[in-house]
Design a protein around this motif. Structure first.
Motif, PDB file in Angstrom:
ATOM      1  N   ILE A 153       0.836  -1.208   0.000  1.00 24.12           N
ATOM      2  CA  ILE A 153       0.000   0.000   0.000  1.00 24.12           C
ATOM      3  C   ILE A 153       0.870   1.258   0.000  1.00 24.12           C
ATOM      4  CG2 ILE A 153      -1.753   1.277   1.273  1.00 24.12           C
ATOM      5  CD1 ILE A 153      -2.768  -1.310   0.020  1.00 24.12           C
ATOM      6  N   SER A 154       2.008   1.192   0.697  1.00 24.76           N
ATOM      7  CA  SER A 154       2.893   2.354   0.812  1.00 24.76           C
ATOM      8  C   SER A 154       3.493   2.755  -0.528  1.00 24.76           C
ATOM      9  CB  SER A 154       4.024   2.062   1.812  1.00 24.76           C
ATOM     10  OG  SER A 154       3.515   1.830   3.099  1.00 24.76           O
ATOM     11  N   PHE A 155       3.612   1.804  -1.460  1.00 29.16           N
ATOM     12  CA  PHE A 155       4.172   2.118  -2.772  1.00 29.16           C
ATOM     13  C   PHE A 155       3.209   2.949  -3.626  1.00 29.16           C
ATOM     14  CE2 PHE A 155       6.902  -1.829  -2.211  1.00 29.16           C
ATOM     15  CZ  PHE A 155       8.059  -1.103  -1.992  1.00 29.16           C
ATOM     16  N   LEU A 156       1.927   2.966  -3.237  1.00 22.22           N
ATOM     17  CA  LEU A 156       0.947   3.739  -3.991  1.00 22.22           C
ATOM     18  C   LEU A 156       1.061   5.220  -3.653  1.00 22.22           C
ATOM     19  CD1 LEU A 156      -2.187   1.431  -3.591  1.00 22.22           C
ATOM     20  CD2 LEU A 156      -0.682   1.615  -5.577  1.00 22.22           C
ATOM     21  N   PRO A 157       0.578   6.095  -4.509  1.00 22.71           N
ATOM     22  CA  PRO A 157       0.567   7.534  -4.179  1.00 22.71           C
ATOM     23  C   PRO A 157      -0.215   7.789  -2.904  1.00 22.71           C
ATOM     24  CG  PRO A 157       0.090   7.177  -6.503  1.00 22.71           C
ATOM     25  CD  PRO A 157       0.080   5.820  -5.860  1.00 22.71           C
ATOM     26  N   ALA A 158       0.181   8.813  -2.177  1.00 19.05           N
ATOM     27  CA  ALA A 158      -0.469   9.112  -0.894  1.00 19.05           C
ATOM     28  C   ALA A 158      -1.952   9.383  -1.057  1.00 19.05           C
ATOM     29  CB  ALA A 158       0.221  10.314  -0.245  1.00 19.05           C
ATOM     30  N   SER A 159      -2.354   9.815  -2.243  1.00 21.63           N
ATOM     31  CA  SER A 159      -3.759  10.163  -2.469  1.00 21.63           C
ATOM     32  C   SER A 159      -4.650   8.953  -2.696  1.00 21.63           C
ATOM     33  CB  SER A 159      -3.870  11.083  -3.690  1.00 21.63           C
ATOM     34  OG  SER A 159      -3.354  10.431  -4.849  1.00 21.63           O
ATOM     35  N   SER A 160      -4.059   7.750  -2.762  1.00 20.33           N
ATOM     36  CA  SER A 160      -4.847   6.572  -3.091  1.00 20.33           C
ATOM     37  C   SER A 160      -5.918   6.264  -2.060  1.00 20.33           C
ATOM     38  CB  SER A 160      -3.923   5.355  -3.244  1.00 20.33           C
ATOM     39  OG  SER A 160      -3.087   5.511  -4.353  1.00 20.33           O
ATOM     40  N   LEU A 161      -5.685   6.674  -0.812  1.00 22.31           N
ATOM     41  CA  LEU A 161      -6.670   6.423   0.239  1.00 22.31           C
ATOM     42  C   LEU A 161      -7.480   7.682   0.556  1.00 22.31           C
ATOM     43  CD1 LEU A 161      -4.599   4.188   2.685  1.00 22.31           C
ATOM     44  CD2 LEU A 161      -6.346   3.475   1.052  1.00 22.31           C
ATOM     45  N   ASP A 162      -7.346   8.709  -0.295  1.00 18.92           N
ATOM     46  CA  ASP A 162      -8.031   9.960  -0.025  1.00 18.92           C
ATOM     47  C   ASP A 162      -9.024  10.345  -1.115  1.00 18.92           C
ATOM     48  OD1 ASP A 162      -6.626  10.303   2.347  1.00 18.92           O
ATOM     49  OD2 ASP A 162      -4.971  11.309   1.313  1.00 18.92           O
ATOM     50  N   ASP A 184     -10.641   9.063  -5.411  1.00 17.29           N
ATOM     51  CA  ASP A 184     -11.068   7.925  -6.215  1.00 17.29           C
ATOM     52  C   ASP A 184      -9.900   7.066  -6.693  1.00 17.29           C
ATOM     53  OD1 ASP A 184     -11.690   9.833  -9.284  1.00 17.29           O
ATOM     54  OD2 ASP A 184     -10.004   9.813  -7.885  1.00 17.29           O
ATOM     55  N   GLY A 185      -8.704   7.335  -6.214  1.00 16.70           N
ATOM     56  CA  GLY A 185      -7.574   6.462  -6.506  1.00 16.70           C
ATOM     57  C   GLY A 185      -7.559   5.222  -5.631  1.00 16.70           C
ATOM     58  N   ALA A 186      -8.632   4.965  -4.900  1.00 12.26           N
ATOM     59  CA  ALA A 186      -8.715   3.799  -4.026  1.00 12.26           C
ATOM     60  C   ALA A 186      -8.793   2.497  -4.821  1.00 12.26           C
ATOM     61  CB  ALA A 186      -9.924   3.910  -3.102  1.00 12.26           C
ATOM     62  N   LEU A 187      -9.105   2.562  -6.085  1.00 13.93           N
ATOM     63  CA  LEU A 187      -9.189   1.342  -6.895  1.00 13.93           C
ATOM     64  C   LEU A 187      -7.882   0.542  -6.909  1.00 13.93           C
ATOM     65  CD1 LEU A 187     -11.387   2.449  -9.940  1.00 13.93           C
ATOM     66  CD2 LEU A 187     -11.959   0.812  -8.137  1.00 13.93           C
ATOM     67  N   PRO A 188      -6.695   1.184  -7.010  1.00 16.36           N
ATOM     68  CA  PRO A 188      -5.450   0.401  -6.934  1.00 16.36           C
ATOM     69  C   PRO A 188      -5.314  -0.371  -5.625  1.00 16.36           C
ATOM     70  CG  PRO A 188      -4.992   2.579  -7.822  1.00 16.36           C
ATOM     71  CD  PRO A 188      -6.408   2.599  -7.346  1.00 16.36           C
ATOM     72  N   VAL A 189      -5.817   0.195  -4.534  1.00 17.82           N
ATOM     73  CA  VAL A 189      -5.766  -0.501  -3.247  1.00 17.82           C
ATOM     74  C   VAL A 189      -6.586  -1.784  -3.316  1.00 17.82           C
ATOM     75  CG1 VAL A 189      -6.328  -0.357  -0.795  1.00 17.82           C
ATOM     76  CG2 VAL A 189      -5.409   1.647  -1.995  1.00 17.82           C
ATOM     77  N   ILE A 190      -7.767  -1.685  -3.882  1.00 15.87           N
ATOM     78  CA  ILE A 190      -8.614  -2.868  -4.033  1.00 15.87           C
ATOM     79  C   ILE A 190      -7.949  -3.879  -4.965  1.00 15.87           C
ATOM     80  CG2 ILE A 190     -10.848  -3.683  -4.886  1.00 15.87           C
ATOM     81  CD1 ILE A 190     -12.076  -1.107  -3.915  1.00 15.87           C
TER      82      ILE A 190
END
Length: 357
Positions: A249-258, A260-266
């Motif tokens: 999760i840390s490798f993703l951009p910081a905005s991924s959990l803030d 609509d970039g949450a899709l990469p997390v899923i």
């Protein structure tokens, strides 16, 4: 099914060798029973284990509270003495509850307590030499003082090794691996400052993969999940899972959990789910549930639901996902592994058993 703890007791008494014990379990194992696919890790043999564990918890709270009222534990020397005394008490309790009575859950708690108290003893001693008390310990740890981590890592490694050598509690093996990882990373940061701290996600990912590989090595030695190797593998998976999930999760951009970039997390959670299904271990999924819930909440914020409704919907979806996957685990696993039938993969993961077909 033969009791693994009783067999381990026979091994400790010299009546059986570890190889003979594993062979005996394998001989009597009912590999076609319906529960063979579950991660059967022994936490307790009955409420007696739970009752004793509650007593241990209360006892340790009482010891800490009593010591704090008699001696000011914020003073360096008294802190070292207190931690040292707790190490002795914990070991003596393990001689009774683990070595003699073979209680599962109390043994897990005592292993955690002993390794923790030994590490704290040496860290407090190191700080005492440096002129710090308990508050200094906290400040040094939060400021990323890797010399202190090195002291704690070596102490934890030595304590876990001693505890495992004496009592053979499977969770101690995960502590040994954790001690090795902390020690190695601390040495690397001490020799070359900034190497670890500036690339922490990369190093924690490598550490998680190393733990996962160790767990798979034990799993490959016990594909039927009937010996103590499966317990050892379980605790290593539990250690590897948060390291891998958090690093990914840390490798993703910081905005991924803030946003609509949450899709990469899923997407990451989905990939980890496939790995968990293939190796028949649910630990990766458990560690990813928190991030999955946050990602769902982020996506649902794009709707017209109220904040309370978003939270409720996120929990509902997450709960249904866990229940659906958990109840249909064997069917999903059979579907995922079907293309690999007869391949080298089954030298390392449990096979698709007859009751799954």
């Amino acid at each position: 099914m033969l009791d693994r703890e009783e067999l381990q007791s026979a091994v400790d008494a010299g009546l059986l060798t570890p190889i003979q014990a594993d062979a005996l379990v394998a001989h009597y194992a009912r590999t076609d029973e319906a529960s063979a696919d579950r991660e059967e890790v022994r936490f307790a043999r009955g409420f007696h284990d739970v009752f004793i564990s509650i007593g241990l918890f209360i006892l340790f709270i009482g010891l800490n509270w009593t010591s704090a009222t008699i001696v000011p534990l914020r003073e360096g020397p008294s802190l070292v003495v207190f931690y040292g005394v707790m190490c002795v008490i914990t070991w003596l309790l393990a001689e009774w509850l683990t070595k003699r009575l073979r209680l599962a859950l109390p043994s897990i708690l005592l292993a955690l307590a002993f390794v923790s108290y030994v590490a704290l003893t040496f860290m407090a001693t190191w700080n005492l030499r440096a002129g710090y008390g308990e508050e200094g310990t906290f400040l040094l740890m939060t400021s990323g003082n890797y010399e202190l981590y090195l002291v704690g890592g070596i102490a934890a490694l030595a304590a876990a090794t001693a505890f495992y050598s004496r009592f053979r509690v499977p969770i101690s093996l995960a502590w040994i691996v954790a001690g090795i990882l902390i020690t190695v990373l601390s040495i690397a940061e001490t020799i070359r400052p900034g190497l670890v701290s500036l690339n922490l996600s990369l190093f924690t990912m490598l550490a998680g993969v190393a733990c996962f590989a160790s767990a798979m090595w034990y799993d490959s030695r016990d594909l039927k999940r009937i010996t103590l190797n499966t317990d050892k593998a379980f605790w290593l998976h539990m250690l590897a899972a948060p390291l891998i999930v958090h690093s990914a999760i840390s490798f993703l951009p910081a905005s991924s959990l803030d946003n609509d970039g949450a899709l990469p997390v899923i997407g990451i959670v989905f990939a980890l789910s496939l790995v968990a299904i293939i190796v028949d271990r649910r630990a990766l999924l458990v560690s990813a549930l928190g991030y999955t819930g946050i990602a769902l909440y982020t996506l649902l914020r794009l709707t017209n639901l109220s904040n309370q409704g978003i939270v409720a919907a996120s929990l509902l979806i997450l709960g249904l996902f866990v229940l659906t996957l958990g109840s249909g685990w064997t069917s999903v696993r059979r579907l995922v592994l079907a293309p690999f039938s007869g391949s080298w993969l089954f030298d390392y993961v449990p096979p698709i058993r007859t009751h799954e077909k």
